[in-house]
Design a protein around this motif. Structure first.
Motif, short mmCIF file in Angstrom:
data_model
loop_
_atom_site.label_atom_id
_atom_site.label_comp_id
_atom_site.label_asym_id
_atom_site.label_seq_id
_atom_site.Cartn_x
_atom_site.Cartn_y
_atom_site.Cartn_z
N PHE A 34 2.76 3.77 -8.54
CA PHE A 34 4.06 3.14 -8.31
C PHE A 34 4.83 3.95 -7.27
CE2 PHE A 34 2.80 1.72 -12.48
CZ PHE A 34 3.21 0.41 -12.50
N GLU A 35 5.05 3.33 -6.10
CA GLU A 35 5.85 3.99 -5.07
C GLU A 35 7.29 4.08 -5.55
OE1 GLU A 35 4.40 0.91 -3.97
OE2 GLU A 35 2.57 1.68 -3.09
N LEU A 36 8.04 5.00 -4.98
CA LEU A 36 9.43 5.18 -5.38
C LEU A 36 10.26 3.93 -5.17
CD1 LEU A 36 10.22 8.77 -4.06
CD2 LEU A 36 9.93 8.03 -6.42
N VAL A 78 11.61 1.97 -8.77
CA VAL A 78 11.05 2.96 -9.69
C VAL A 78 11.92 4.21 -9.72
CG1 VAL A 78 9.06 4.47 -10.10
CG2 VAL A 78 8.70 2.08 -9.46
N ALA A 79 12.41 4.65 -8.56
CA ALA A 79 13.25 5.84 -8.50
C ALA A 79 14.52 5.67 -9.33
CB ALA A 79 13.61 6.16 -7.05
N ARG A 106 6.73 -6.96 -13.88
CA ARG A 106 6.10 -7.35 -12.62
C ARG A 106 6.58 -6.37 -11.56
NH1 ARG A 106 7.51 -13.17 -10.61
NH2 ARG A 106 9.47 -12.27 -11.24
N VAL A 107 5.69 -5.99 -10.65
CA VAL A 107 6.01 -5.00 -9.63
C VAL A 107 5.86 -5.63 -8.25
CG1 VAL A 107 5.41 -2.74 -8.68
CG2 VAL A 107 5.16 -3.17 -11.12
N ASN A 108 6.89 -5.49 -7.43
CA ASN A 108 6.85 -5.92 -6.03
C ASN A 108 6.87 -4.66 -5.19
OD1 ASN A 108 6.94 -8.65 -6.70
ND2 ASN A 108 9.17 -8.61 -6.81
N ARG A 109 5.79 -4.44 -4.48
CA ARG A 109 5.68 -3.23 -3.67
C ARG A 109 6.36 -3.44 -2.32
NH1 ARG A 109 1.84 -3.92 -7.04
NH2 ARG A 109 1.08 -2.21 -8.29
N PRO A 110 6.95 -2.37 -1.77
CA PRO A 110 7.61 -2.50 -0.47
C PRO A 110 6.59 -2.76 0.64
CG PRO A 110 7.56 -0.20 -1.18
CD PRO A 110 7.04 -1.03 -2.32
N VAL A 111 7.06 -3.38 1.70
CA VAL A 111 6.20 -3.66 2.85
C VAL A 111 5.92 -2.34 3.57
CG1 VAL A 111 6.06 -4.88 5.05
CG2 VAL A 111 7.18 -5.95 3.10
N PRO A 112 4.65 -2.04 3.85
CA PRO A 112 4.35 -0.81 4.59
C PRO A 112 5.00 -0.82 5.96
CG PRO A 112 2.35 -1.81 3.71
CD PRO A 112 3.45 -2.79 3.49
N PRO A 113 5.47 0.34 6.43
CA PRO A 113 6.14 0.38 7.74
C PRO A 113 5.27 -0.15 8.88
CG PRO A 113 6.45 2.44 6.57
CD PRO A 113 5.50 1.61 5.74
N ALA A 114 3.96 -0.03 8.78
CA ALA A 114 3.08 -0.51 9.85
C ALA A 114 3.13 -2.04 9.96
CB ALA A 114 1.65 -0.06 9.60
#
Length: 132
Positions: A34-36, A78-79, A106-114
């Motif tokens: 889980f990313e911050l 998450v933070a 449910r988890v929505n992950r952030p869009v990667p900077p790339a």
């Protein structure tokens, strides 16, 4: 000579609970990292009493119930969950992975900077809109 009374680290807090007791000895999430900034939201439960597969709801620890209550108020990163719950980030990640495994969040992950558009492209779009 040993003292049989529990050691209290703070008069108001009570005896200390080791972090591994909250996570059943696990130090890492079982399913997903889980990313911050991943956004967590509670899954709505039809009737609130049973899971979609018809089984009884799983027994949740007080910490998992607190996290689920926080996520029930609205989507949270998450933070922020770690901060608001007062639990260490590693413990929160393990507890979230348990809640995800039983389908309670449910988890929505952030869009990667790339994958985000380049800054110069956004500036060109803004300049084009201003020209209209």
């Amino acid at each position: 000579m040993t003292d049989s009374t529990p050691h209290w680290y703070d008069d108001e807090a009570g005896p200390m609970v080791r972090l591994y007791a909250m996570t059943a000895g696990r130090a890492r999430p079982s399913s997903t990292a889980f990313e911050l900034m991943a956004v967590v939201r509670a899954e709505p439960r039809p009737g609130g009493e049973t899971r979609p597969d018809g089984d009884d709801p799983p027994a949740l620890s007080p910490e998992q119930q607190a996290i689920l209550a926080l996520c029930g108020e609205g989507p949270r990163p998450v933070a922020e969950i770690a901060s608001d719950s007062g639990l260490p980030l590693g413990v929160v990640r393990v507890l979230l992975s348990d809640l995800l495994a039983v389908g309670l969040i449910r988890v929505n992950r952030p869009v990667p900077p790339a994958q985000l558009p380049a800054a110069h492209l956004l500036k060109e779009v803004i300049d084009g809109l201003r020209a209209l």
